[in-house]
Design a protein around this motif. Structure first.
Motif, short mmCIF file in Angstrom:
data_model
loop_
_atom_site.label_atom_id
_atom_site.label_comp_id
_atom_site.label_asym_id
_atom_site.label_seq_id
_atom_site.Cartn_x
_atom_site.Cartn_y
_atom_site.Cartn_z
N SER A 60 -30.63 75.15 -1.47
CA SER A 60 -29.97 74.90 -2.75
C SER A 60 -28.53 74.48 -2.49
O SER A 60 -27.96 74.77 -1.42
N ARG A 62 -25.96 75.74 -3.73
CA ARG A 62 -25.18 76.96 -3.55
C ARG A 62 -25.27 77.46 -2.11
O ARG A 62 -24.27 77.79 -1.50
N HIS A 138 -27.77 84.43 -7.78
CA HIS A 138 -29.07 83.80 -7.52
C HIS A 138 -29.90 83.72 -8.79
O HIS A 138 -30.15 84.74 -9.43
N GLU A 169 -34.80 73.29 -8.13
CA GLU A 169 -33.53 72.55 -8.12
C GLU A 169 -33.79 71.16 -7.58
O GLU A 169 -34.60 70.99 -6.66
N ASP A 176 -32.60 79.37 -1.81
CA ASP A 176 -31.31 79.74 -2.38
C ASP A 176 -30.74 81.01 -1.75
O ASP A 176 -29.57 81.29 -1.86
N GLN A 177 -31.59 81.77 -1.09
CA GLN A 177 -31.14 83.02 -0.48
C GLN A 177 -32.05 83.33 0.69
O GLN A 177 -33.26 83.10 0.63
#
Length: 194
Positions: A60, A62, A138, A169, A176-177
């Motif tokens: 992601s 992020r 998140h 996304e 993302d994590q």
């Protein structure tokens, strides 16, 4: 939006749907499990090899800290980002993290791209995909446990486990994590903040 524009938009959406075009975030059945699994496996296999041109686009915005080029530049500038490289003999000491049960978290590895101390890493296997709620920064998404073994020359294989959170996304699923040193699938929801 006037009626004519609305009708054109709805007609275009109907044509794309009939043609089988989708965002990639979910299959026609609405169950994204296979897409999530495929992305998770591609990401973790690439990250284990230090193949950032493959891994960065699967992260992601992020997690990668910006656009894909930023991620690639960051990993090129930091060769220690190879996921499973040899521990550095000159690494500075860092505080030892502990789990609630008192066991300690192993220190992170540092990179050594070639040579006799390079580990052999097995292909990644994945556990069941579960839904995970939003937690902190998140968004809600899906979690999966990635498992692989690392064999250093002359040593017995070690099993590594990483919890991955994937979110919709950019028209697909993105990691993302990720949380390392997971003991098993029972911890997956807890370590991903659910």
């Amino acid at each position: 939006m006037n009626r004519r524009a609305l009708a054109a938009t709805l007609a275009a959406a109907a044509v794309l749907t009939a043609a089988g075009c989708s965002s990639g975030a979910a299959k026609k059945t609405g169950d994204p499990t296979e897409d999530v699994r495929a992305t998770a496996k591609r990401y973790q296999d690439a990250a284990n090899k230090g193949d950032w041109p493959t891994a960065c686009p699967l992260m992601s915005a992020r997690l990668r800290g910006g656009d894909v080029q930023h991620c690639l530049d960051d990993h090129a500038a930091n060769p220690a980002s190879v996921e499973h490289a040899s521990p550095s003999p000159t690494a500075s000491p860092s505080p030892v993290a502990t789990y609630a049960d008192g066991s300690t978290v192993p220190p992170p590895a540092t990179a050594k791209a070639t040579g006799p101390d390079y580990a052999d890493t097995s292909p990644v296997t994945l556990g069941d995909v579960i839904q995970v709620p939003a937690a902190g920064a998140h968004p809600a998404g899906y979690g999966v446990l990635a498992t692989w073994s690392v064999t250093w020359p002359g040593k017995t294989p070690e099993t590594d486990r990483r919890a991955l959170r994937l979110v919709a996304e950019e028209g697909g699923w993105r990691v993302d994590q990720h949380e390392d040193n997971i003991k098993g699938a029972g911890e997956l929801r807890t370590v991903l903040g659910g």
